[in-house]
Write an enzyme that holds these catalytic residues in place. Structure first.
Site, PDB file in Angstrom:
ATOM      1  N   ASP A   1     -45.991   0.845 -19.408  1.00 45.01           N
ATOM      2  CA  ASP A   1     -47.278   0.925 -20.102  1.00 45.01           C
ATOM      3  C   ASP A   1     -48.393   0.354 -19.237  1.00 45.01           C
ATOM      4  OD1 ASP A   1     -46.564  -1.855 -20.376  1.00 45.01           O
ATOM      5  OD2 ASP A   1     -45.651  -1.403 -22.298  1.00 45.01           O
TER       6      ASP A   1
ATOM      7  N   ASP B   1     -42.629  -8.267 -33.805  1.00 46.74           N
ATOM      8  CA  ASP B   1     -42.682  -7.275 -34.875  1.00 46.74           C
ATOM      9  C   ASP B   1     -41.790  -6.069 -34.593  1.00 46.74           C
ATOM     10  OD1 ASP B   1     -44.081  -6.106 -32.827  1.00 46.74           O
ATOM     11  OD2 ASP B   1     -45.958  -5.842 -33.934  1.00 46.74           O
TER      12      ASP B   1
ATOM     13  N   HIS C   1     -41.806  -4.202 -31.753  1.00 47.61           N
ATOM     14  CA  HIS C   1     -42.350  -3.144 -30.903  1.00 47.61           C
ATOM     15  C   HIS C   1     -41.672  -3.127 -29.541  1.00 47.61           C
ATOM     16  CE1 HIS C   1     -45.302  -6.281 -29.329  1.00 47.61           C
ATOM     17  NE2 HIS C   1     -44.962  -5.675 -28.216  1.00 47.61           N
TER      18      HIS C   1
ATOM     19  N   GLU D   1     -46.290   0.160 -31.475  1.00 54.43           N
ATOM     20  CA  GLU D   1     -46.395  -0.794 -32.568  1.00 54.43           C
ATOM     21  C   GLU D   1     -45.663  -0.269 -33.800  1.00 54.43           C
ATOM     22  OE1 GLU D   1     -47.510  -3.626 -31.993  1.00 54.43           O
ATOM     23  OE2 GLU D   1     -49.275  -3.650 -30.712  1.00 54.43           O
TER      24      GLU D   1
END
Length: 261
Positions: free
Chosen positions: A67, A136, A138, A143
């Site tokens: 990314d 979370d 991800h 996300e």
């Protein structure tokens, strides 16, 4: 997926670096997908030590980025291109000609995303993709509630992710970009081997949801359950919420040595 519980981050790094070394022994021009952040640093340190000692020849390896921030100049010290040059390419003795990544400064961001997917395919695909995991769930910058079939695309970061990443920008969240280009979950799943490293108690809930929960977009990393060769390496703290931890320990201790991870 295979779950391997290790004593600490250093042991996890050495285990994964050995798998990468064996891959390079079989396929010297392998495409290694790499992640940023603090979690994979023990992997890169262990692999670099193998290169320095002459145990591994990484001279033909190709490095693929997971990314990148949108709008951050490539030469900015916290662009992921710069980070990976410092943490991966230079320690392995590789130049930027061995590097593949999306153009976060492109005027046509969507075009840059499609071009990166095409470049990965043209390179023969990623042989081993390293992944971290967010609190979370991800992976990359996919996300919660990201499509499990998503391709490389632009994403808007959650406020929590920007807060988490502010430590790399002098603690100033205002310097953290709002948008990133990330390989999509569908893109990630095309790699031949996925290796996720998670350390620390703060990742325990996400690890449990990834490994033992349902496959659900609310926990993007749970998509690893769909992959034919996914390895989750966790330290004792990150494994603390796993109900099947004893089973995972038993299976790893008793697997054939030749099988690797």
């Amino acid at each position: 997926m295979e779950v391997v519980i290790v004593p600490d981050a250093k042991a996890g790094g050495e285990l994964i670096a050995e798998a990468m070394a064996q891959l390079l022994g079989r396929k010297p021009d392998a495409v290694l997908g790499v992640a940023t952040g603090s979690t994979p640093l023990p992997i890169y340190a262990a692999l670099a030590a193998k290169v320095d000692s002459g145990a591994v020849d990484a001279s033909r390896a190709r490095i693929a980025q997971l990314d990148e921030y949108v709008g951050l100049p490539a030469e900015h010290p916290e662009s992921y291109r710069s980070v990976l040059r410092r943490e991966v390419l230079e320690p392995l003795g590789l130049g930027m000609d061995a590097f593949m990544g999306p153009d976060g400064t492109a005027e046509d961001v969507q075009g840059a995303c499609a071009a990166y997917d095409a470049a990965l395919a043209a390179a023969g695909g990623v042989d081993l993709q390293l992944l971290g995991i967010g609190t979370d769930g991800h992976i990359g910058f996919n996300e919660p509630c990201s499509s499990l079939a998503s391709r490389t695309r632009i994403k808007t970061l959650t406020e929590q992710t920007r807060v988490d990443n502010a430590r790399f920008f002098d603690g100033d969240i205002e310097q953290v970009p709002h948008h990133v280009i990330t390989q999509g979950i569908g893109t990630i799943l095309e790699a031949r081997h996925l290796v996720l490293l998670a350390t620390g108690e703060g990742k325990a809930d996400a690890v449990a949801a990834t490994v033992e929960g349902p496959v659900a977009a609310v926990c993007p990393a749970s998509a690893l359950q769909l992959h034919p060769h996914a390895t989750v390496v966790v330290d004792e703290a990150a494994a603390s919420k796993l109900k099947l931890a004893d089973y995972f320990r038993h299976t790893y201790v008793n697997k054939p040595e030749w099988q690797g991870i």
